[in-house]
Design a protein around this motif. Structure first.
Motif, PDB file in Angstrom:
ATOM      1  N   UNK A 263       0.841  -1.188   0.000  1.00  0.00           N
ATOM      2  CA  UNK A 263       0.000   0.000   0.000  1.00  0.00           C
ATOM      3  C   UNK A 263       0.882   1.245   0.000  1.00  0.00           C
ATOM      4  N   UNK A 264       0.352   2.328  -0.551  1.00  0.00           N
ATOM      5  CA  UNK A 264       1.112   3.574  -0.578  1.00  0.00           C
ATOM      6  C   UNK A 264       0.955   4.299   0.754  1.00  0.00           C
ATOM      7  N   UNK A 323       8.615  10.977   3.356  1.00  0.00           N
ATOM      8  CA  UNK A 323       8.132   9.987   2.393  1.00  0.00           C
ATOM      9  C   UNK A 323       7.112   9.027   3.000  1.00  0.00           C
ATOM     10  N   UNK A 324       7.384   8.567   4.214  1.00  0.00           N
ATOM     11  CA  UNK A 324       6.578   7.478   4.769  1.00  0.00           C
ATOM     12  C   UNK A 324       5.728   7.866   5.974  1.00  0.00           C
ATOM     13  N   UNK A 325       5.919   9.054   6.486  1.00  0.00           N
ATOM     14  CA  UNK A 325       5.122   9.463   7.635  1.00  0.00           C
ATOM     15  C   UNK A 325       5.362   8.558   8.833  1.00  0.00           C
ATOM     16  N   UNK A 326       4.280   8.091   9.445  1.00  0.00           N
ATOM     17  CA  UNK A 326       4.402   7.267  10.642  1.00  0.00           C
ATOM     18  C   UNK A 326       4.571   5.781  10.339  1.00  0.00           C
ATOM     19  N   UNK A 327       4.611   5.418   9.055  1.00  0.00           N
ATOM     20  CA  UNK A 327       4.685   3.993   8.710  1.00  0.00           C
ATOM     21  C   UNK A 327       6.115   3.473   8.646  1.00  0.00           C
ATOM     22  N   UNK A 328       7.109   4.330   8.927  1.00  0.00           N
ATOM     23  CA  UNK A 328       8.506   3.901   8.935  1.00  0.00           C
ATOM     24  C   UNK A 328       9.265   4.718   9.958  1.00  0.00           C
ATOM     25  N   UNK A 329      10.392   4.176  10.398  1.00  0.00           N
ATOM     26  CA  UNK A 329      11.250   4.893  11.338  1.00  0.00           C
ATOM     27  C   UNK A 329      12.705   4.673  10.961  1.00  0.00           C
ATOM     28  N   UNK A 385       6.172   4.465  -3.237  1.00  0.00           N
ATOM     29  CA  UNK A 385       6.926   5.533  -2.575  1.00  0.00           C
ATOM     30  C   UNK A 385       8.430   5.447  -2.838  1.00  0.00           C
ATOM     31  N   UNK A 386       8.888   4.385  -3.471  1.00  0.00           N
ATOM     32  CA  UNK A 386      10.329   4.201  -3.665  1.00  0.00           C
ATOM     33  C   UNK A 386      10.934   5.334  -4.492  1.00  0.00           C
ATOM     34  N   UNK A 387      10.243   5.740  -5.556  1.00  0.00           N
ATOM     35  CA  UNK A 387      10.770   6.839  -6.380  1.00  0.00           C
ATOM     36  C   UNK A 387      10.928   8.101  -5.558  1.00  0.00           C
ATOM     37  N   UNK A 388       9.923   8.425  -4.769  1.00  0.00           N
ATOM     38  CA  UNK A 388       9.988   9.620  -3.927  1.00  0.00           C
ATOM     39  C   UNK A 388      11.131   9.498  -2.918  1.00  0.00           C
ATOM     40  N   UNK A 389      11.329   8.318  -2.377  1.00  0.00           N
ATOM     41  CA  UNK A 389      12.426   8.092  -1.432  1.00  0.00           C
ATOM     42  C   UNK A 389      13.771   8.427  -2.075  1.00  0.00           C
ATOM     43  N   UNK A 390      13.958   7.994  -3.309  1.00  0.00           N
ATOM     44  CA  UNK A 390      15.240   8.243  -3.971  1.00  0.00           C
ATOM     45  C   UNK A 390      15.377   9.687  -4.423  1.00  0.00           C
ATOM     46  N   UNK A 391      14.277  10.348  -4.676  1.00  0.00           N
ATOM     47  CA  UNK A 391      14.341  11.785  -4.951  1.00  0.00           C
ATOM     48  C   UNK A 391      14.812  12.548  -3.716  1.00  0.00           C
ATOM     49  N   UNK A 392      14.354  12.140  -2.554  1.00  0.00           N
ATOM     50  CA  UNK A 392      14.793  12.788  -1.306  1.00  0.00           C
ATOM     51  C   UNK A 392      16.267  12.494  -1.043  1.00  0.00           C
ATOM     52  N   UNK A 393      16.681  11.252  -1.258  1.00  0.00           N
ATOM     53  CA  UNK A 393      18.099  10.916  -1.081  1.00  0.00           C
ATOM     54  C   UNK A 393      18.983  11.739  -2.022  1.00  0.00           C
ATOM     55  N   UNK A 394      18.555  11.865  -3.261  1.00  0.00           N
ATOM     56  CA  UNK A 394      19.301  12.675  -4.237  1.00  0.00           C
ATOM     57  C   UNK A 394      19.427  14.115  -3.758  1.00  0.00           C
ATOM     58  N   UNK A 395      18.334  14.677  -3.289  1.00  0.00           N
ATOM     59  CA  UNK A 395      18.338  16.065  -2.826  1.00  0.00           C
ATOM     60  C   UNK A 395      19.270  16.236  -1.625  1.00  0.00           C
ATOM     61  N   UNK A 499      15.822   2.581   6.808  1.00  0.00           N
ATOM     62  CA  UNK A 499      14.637   2.611   7.668  1.00  0.00           C
ATOM     63  C   UNK A 499      14.038   1.221   7.843  1.00  0.00           C
ATOM     64  N   UNK A 500      13.217   1.092   8.877  1.00  0.00           N
ATOM     65  CA  UNK A 500      12.431  -0.115   9.073  1.00  0.00           C
ATOM     66  C   UNK A 500      10.967   0.278   9.127  1.00  0.00           C
ATOM     67  N   UNK A 501      10.102  -0.609   8.634  1.00  0.00           N
ATOM     68  CA  UNK A 501       8.711  -0.227   8.446  1.00  0.00           C
ATOM     69  C   UNK A 501       7.714  -1.091   9.181  1.00  0.00           C
ATOM     70  N   UNK A 502       6.531  -0.527   9.348  1.00  0.00           N
ATOM     71  CA  UNK A 502       5.388  -1.279   9.846  1.00  0.00           C
ATOM     72  C   UNK A 502       4.704  -1.956   8.661  1.00  0.00           C
ATOM     73  N   UNK A 503       3.756  -2.821   8.959  1.00  0.00           N
ATOM     74  CA  UNK A 503       3.003  -3.512   7.920  1.00  0.00           C
ATOM     75  C   UNK A 503       1.532  -3.102   7.996  1.00  0.00           C
TER      76      UNK A 503
END
Length: 535
Positions: A263-264, A323-329, A385-395, A499-503
């Motif tokens: 899920x996104x 990118x992930x809000x509360x669904x990752x830390x 969300x992976x694309x957005x994650x890599x855009x943030x890493x690039x920035x 990061x590590x994520x919730x499900x």
């Protein structure tokens, strides 16, 4: 209950579910419609990946979740996903020596494959020896690397003689790599191409395929199944969608009954903030991690100073929040928090992000800046969300002035083979544990014949620390060796944890058992689903 988000808390060794309201307590789907489950996992049979569902090749969460419904293993993880494995195809299993080097299993009486053919100890030996003989490049064979020989005694007893002590071996026998197959259906020396799967698990599989791509996996209850599971339905369909939006629309319309990975973040936030009357969102603890991998032989990142500087610049807190809000830390080790042996090695070494410290690292190593890099990611395997994650890493990296970074995305069917061939200097990957032990967050990346086909080789880790940790049946006692491994990774940076994520899963409110649909080890347990009464 008005709140439609169900949160499942985890306690060490215990998953304690709380049942959601607005759903019937009935089970099974009787003679009615199959339960339809959506996924964004894509399964493609290609020249590069010809056998996505062969236990000797499959080594990703999506393929394993198909195999877990159809192929039996001697052992299985408990319903909640944590704790010690329990007998599945076996009636009993255990170490028969004090050194954790001899492991014996006795098969259940009357065990048969779905076609009625008896399952014997010879079939188990065939299946394990077959995986080891084929030795596919997916990395899954490493799970069986501590096996020396497999012995059979009569038709029901299997004995594993190990090369070295391995207290984690019962967990490895609970993975699909150790799945039991029929020699009549699987060649001893070749992979079984395509999507056909035959085993003794709770379901049989019918694959609906179009253009070498799995469109739908239809799981029908296996009347010959003998194991510890109690399927609560007669048929489940796993439907593959191109993206999370299409999957979400199908759930809204009632075309599917549940959606699972992936899920996104936007879908999760919408269902959490604005609950639907007909759809329940279920949040579960998870052990999924994301990280950057490095081809440490590639010129751009051969110097560990470049990798260390990236570790010093990247702001995990900002990345997860944006990118992930509360669904990752944020994650500061390969071993996620909640796993015995975890330590925050990367934070201990690098502390908070600092451009100044990163600049000093590069300067001391004589590295000219900006360092030019391309970060590679998969467009369709880990969610939208992976694309957005890599855009943030690039920035983040480019804003430091120390790096000049581009990003490039590819579909998983080409991305994974290219990664294994060493075509990427820096690449993004995720990991869903094979079993909930720290060993499975270090050995697959650092041991010989590892999952990444990484050229990084640390003899102290491989020859001393990993074997030392496996000798300890008390996993807390193994923490000293595991801490040394994590500290070494933080210094050498062959991989960079992010990061590590919730499900999360979302299901229509007449579906029961949703709270057990995903274990904390990310095992998809379709046998838990039933159809009740809509609230």
């Amino acid at each position: 209950m008005n709140r439609k988000t169900l949160v499942l808390p985890a306690v060490i060794g215990l998953l304690a579910p709380v049942l959601a309201a607005c759903g019937g307590s009935g089970s099974g789907n009787g003679g009615g419609n199959p339960i339809a489950v959506g996924t964004t996992d894509r399964f493609i049979a290609s020249k590069a990946v010809p056998a996505p569902f062969d236990p000797a090749y499959a080594y990703d969460a999506g393929s394993w979740n198909v195999l877990r419904q159809t192929i039996q293993t001697l052992m299985a993880m408990p319903r909640g996903g944590s704790g010690d494995p329990v007998p599945e195809a076996a009636e009993s299993c255990g170490f028969t020596d004090t050194g954790n080097e001899r492991y014996a299993c006795t098969l259940r009486k009357g065990l048969t494959f779905a076609d009625g053919t008896p399952v014997t100890a010879s079939d188990v030996k065939f299946s394990i020896d077959r995986v080891r003989a084929i030795g596919s490049d997916s990395g899954s064979t490493a799970l069986l690397s501590t096996i020396d020989t497999v012995e059979t005694q009569g038709r029901s007893q299997v004995i594993f003689h190990l090369k070295t002590p391995d207290a984690t071996f019962p967990y490895k026998l609970a993975t699909p790599t150790a799945g039991i197959v029929n020699p009549d259906d699987y060649s001893r020396s070749k992979l079984r191409n395509g999507f056909a799967v035959d085993g003794s698990g709770p379901y049989t599989l019918h694959a609906e395929v179009k253009n070498n791509t799995l469109v739908k996996a239809v799981f029908s209850k296996n009347p010959n199944y003998k194991g510890q599971l109690k399927p609560k339905n007669d048929k489940v369909e796993l439907v593959s969608f191109a993206d999370a939006d299409a999957m979400g629309k199908a759930l809204d319309k009632g075309s599917i009954d549940m959606m699972t990975r992936t899920m996104s973040p936007e879908q999760i936030k919408r269902l959490s903030d604005n609950p639907s009357k007909k759809i329940n969102l279920v949040e579960m603890p998870g052990m999924e991690i994301r990280y950057l991998g490095f081809d440490t032989s590639a010129p751009a990142v051969r110097s560990k100073a470049v990798r260390q500087a990236m570790a010093q610049v990247i702001d995990r807190g900002q990345l997860t929040a944006d990118v992930y809000g509360t669904s990752a830390e944020p994650l500061y080790s390969l071993v996620p928090s909640g796993i015995t042996g975890h330590t925050n090695s990367f934070f201990n070494k690098y502390s908070d992000p600092s451009v100044g410290k990163a600049s000093a690292i590069l300067s001391r190593a004589g590295i000219n800046t900006p360092v030019k890099l391309t970060l590679h990611y998969t467009t369709d395997h880990y969610g939208p969300a992976t694309k957005r994650e890599f855009e943030v890493l690039k920035k983040q990296l480019n804003s430091s002035g120390l790096f000049s970074v581009d990003i490039k995305g590819d579909s998983w069917d080409t991305y994974r083979p290219d990664e294994l061939k060493g075509k990427f200097a820096v690449y993004g990957m995720g990991w869903f544990p094979d079993f909930p032990d720290a060993d499975n967050f270090v050995a697959p990346f650092l041991d010989k014949d590892n999952f990444l086909a990484s050229p990084y080789a640390n003899s102290t880790i491989r020859d001393q620390l990993i074997p030392q940790s496996r000798r300890e049946a008390d996993r807390l006692t193994a923490s000293k060796s595991l801490t040394q491994i994590q500290d070494t990774v933080a210094d050498d940076v062959p991989v960079l944890p992010l990061w590590q994520g919730k499900q999360y899963v979302a299901a229509r409110d007449d579906i029961t058992g949703v709270e057990w649909a995903l274990s904390s080890s990310s095992i998809l347990q379709l046998w838990e689903l039933g159809r009740g009464v809509s609230g």
